[in-house]
Enzyme design. Structure first.
Site, mmCIF file in Angstrom:
data_model
loop_
_atom_site.group_PDB
_atom_site.id
_atom_site.type_symbol
_atom_site.label_atom_id
_atom_site.label_comp_id
_atom_site.label_asym_id
_atom_site.label_seq_id
_atom_site.Cartn_x
_atom_site.Cartn_y
_atom_site.Cartn_z
ATOM 1 N N CYS A 321 1.018 -1.581 0.053
ATOM 2 C CA CYS A 321 -0.049 0.267 0.120
ATOM 3 C C CYS A 321 0.794 1.309 0.223
ATOM 4 O O CYS A 321 0.755 2.029 -1.240
ATOM 5 C CB CYS A 321 -1.068 -0.014 0.972
ATOM 6 S SG CYS A 321 -0.071 -0.002 2.608
ATOM 7 N N HIS A 366 -2.134 1.419 6.809
ATOM 8 C CA HIS A 366 -2.726 1.420 5.558
ATOM 9 C C HIS A 366 -2.740 2.810 5.004
ATOM 10 O O HIS A 366 -3.212 3.339 5.827
ATOM 11 C CB HIS A 366 -4.076 0.307 5.139
ATOM 12 C CG HIS A 366 -4.043 0.311 4.054
ATOM 13 N ND1 HIS A 366 -3.629 -0.831 2.896
ATOM 14 C CD2 HIS A 366 -4.961 0.288 2.699
ATOM 15 C CE1 HIS A 366 -4.051 -0.947 1.598
ATOM 16 N NE2 HIS A 366 -4.933 -0.257 1.738
ATOM 17 N N HIS A 378 -6.120 1.527 -4.453
ATOM 18 C CA HIS A 378 -5.376 0.976 -3.276
ATOM 19 C C HIS A 378 -4.746 -0.498 -3.872
ATOM 20 O O HIS A 378 -5.058 -0.848 -4.096
ATOM 21 C CB HIS A 378 -5.573 1.424 -1.987
ATOM 22 C CG HIS A 378 -6.370 0.559 -1.524
ATOM 23 N ND1 HIS A 378 -6.772 -0.437 -0.810
ATOM 24 C CD2 HIS A 378 -7.774 0.607 -1.918
ATOM 25 C CE1 HIS A 378 -8.222 -0.812 -0.631
ATOM 26 N NE2 HIS A 378 -8.320 -0.769 -1.803
#
Length: 403
Positions: A321, A366, A378
């Site tokens: 990420c 994240h 993402h």
């Protein structure tokens, strides 16, 4: 009548029972022991003999000892049975409950100097309470006074609601387990230095806490994380001035980077209609075009469907990420750390309700890039790769704006 006088009266009453010409009470025989002691203290005509008062005094002393021993035994028994009362860690925490902020002042009056601001839902530690309705508090770098009516104290539920419990990874790679055991299956892996929200620390004494990750909630060993609670705290006047100056400098830096990215994009597009992966991928991707958040969002969206690889940063062959966000922004001349917690400090913060394409949306461990319409792009999980998701599919910790 105090305790000692009651005991003297009791002794005299006992003596009175046996004091008569024959040494026998009116309504009954002498009581063994008591009457014997009393009798020895009487003269032949029944009047107190010399030394009787001394004997009575000795009797009281012995009685005192017996009572003291009994009290000590009772206290010891109570002590053994008592359960220690442990005060809540939030007992002295004050939470501001105001429309915007409450001033923190140098003295407990509204005429004194304003040292800083305690914003709504920010926390402070109460040091003392004045008689005229003020708390002396400390919060962040600010120590001063706030009116009691603007804060709530001792409310554990509210304190937990406005705070966030974190686990910071202290080892290179940490496994998130499906159960609280080193033999349990691995849900995902966490990187050193990243912060993850703790959703349950009730088992911390046994060495495990539950954290939330992109792959779901799982267990991590407390041997490899630092646990801490984050409150929003007061901001001093100096800190407010520094923050505003920093945000302005960041805006100017972002504008300069955008101009540079635009110039780079113009040169690239004049020589080629697209770029190919140097690692052999057959897919073709457009070069960065533009110098704003929308350009970032459009560029990032090209890589939908490409793989997720833990620790990776390749937009084509695999990235995690933070590597995805880092590499997308690198194409626009912006340098970001390869860390979700590090990116949570990049640029400047905006409200989720004000999010624009290109903003970095930060979650527990994240990050993703906002593309508009409550949607992010993402690098999600190994099973799903790079994809779109609803921006609010998880609790948003922060939204950071670069452009």
């Amino acid at each position: 009548m105090n305790y000692r006088m009651k005991r003297i009266a009791s002794c005299l009453l006992a003596g009175a029972i046996v004091i008569s010409g024959t040494g026998v009470g009116t309504y009954g025989a002498q009581t063994g022991g008591v009457s014997a002691v009393i009798a020895t203290g009487l003269s032949s005509n029944g009047s107190p003999a010399a030394g009787f008062s001394k004997m009575l005094s000795q009797c009281l002393i012995e009685s005192d000892k017996a009572v003291a021993e009994a009290a000590a035994q009772a206290e010891e028994q109570v002590s053994e049975n008592d359960v220690p009362v442990v005060a809540s860690e939030y007992a002295d925490i004050a939470i501001a409950q105001v429309d915007n902020y409450v001033n923190v002042r140098s003295e407990p009056n509204t005429d004194s100097e304003v040292l800083g601001k305690l914003y709504n839902n920010s926390a402070a530690t109460v040091l003392e309470t004045t008689e005229d309705g003020w708390y002396k508090i400390t919060s962040g770098s600010v120590t001063g006074y706030v009116k009691c009516e603007y804060v709530v104290t001792g409310d554990e539920e509210l304190a937990k609601k406005v705070s966030t419990r974190y686990a910071t990874v202290t080892t290179t790679t940490l496994y998130v387990r499906m159960e609280p055991s080193t033999e349990a299956g691995i849900l995902t892996m966490l990187g050193e230095g990243d912060d993850f929200v703790v959703v349950d620390d009730s088992m911390k004494d046994s060495g495990w806490v539950i954290v939330t990750t992109e792959e779901g909630d799982g267990y991590v060993s407390t041997d490899y994380v630092n646990l801490w609670t984050d409150f929003v705290t007061a901001e001093s006047k100096a800190e407010e001035e520094a923050r505003l100056a920093k945000e302005e400098a960041e805006r100017q830096a972002a504008a300069a980077a955008a101009a540079k990215a635009k110039q780079k994009s113009s040169k690239s597009s004049s020589s080629s209609d697209g770029t190919s992966s140097s690692s052999g991928s057959s897919a073709s991707y457009a070069a960065p075009s533009g110098s704003n958040g929308q350009a970032v969002a459009s560029y990032a969206s090209q890589f939908i469907g490409n793989p997720y690889v833990y620790g990776g940063s390749s937009l084509t062959n695999g990235t995690d990420c933070s590597g995805f966000v880092m590499s997308v922004y690198a194409a626009f001349g912006i340098s970001l750390p390869h860390s979700s917690s590090g990116q949570r400090s990049a640029g400047y913060e905006v409200n989720l309700s004000e999010a624009q394409p290109g903003d970095i949306v930060c979650y527990s461990g994240h990050v993703g890039i906002y593309v508009g319409n409550n949607t992010i792009v993402h690098a999600s999980t190994p099973s799903s790769g790079i994809k779109y998701s609803t921006a609010t599919y998880r609790n948003v910790l922060s939204v950071r704006r670069i452009f």
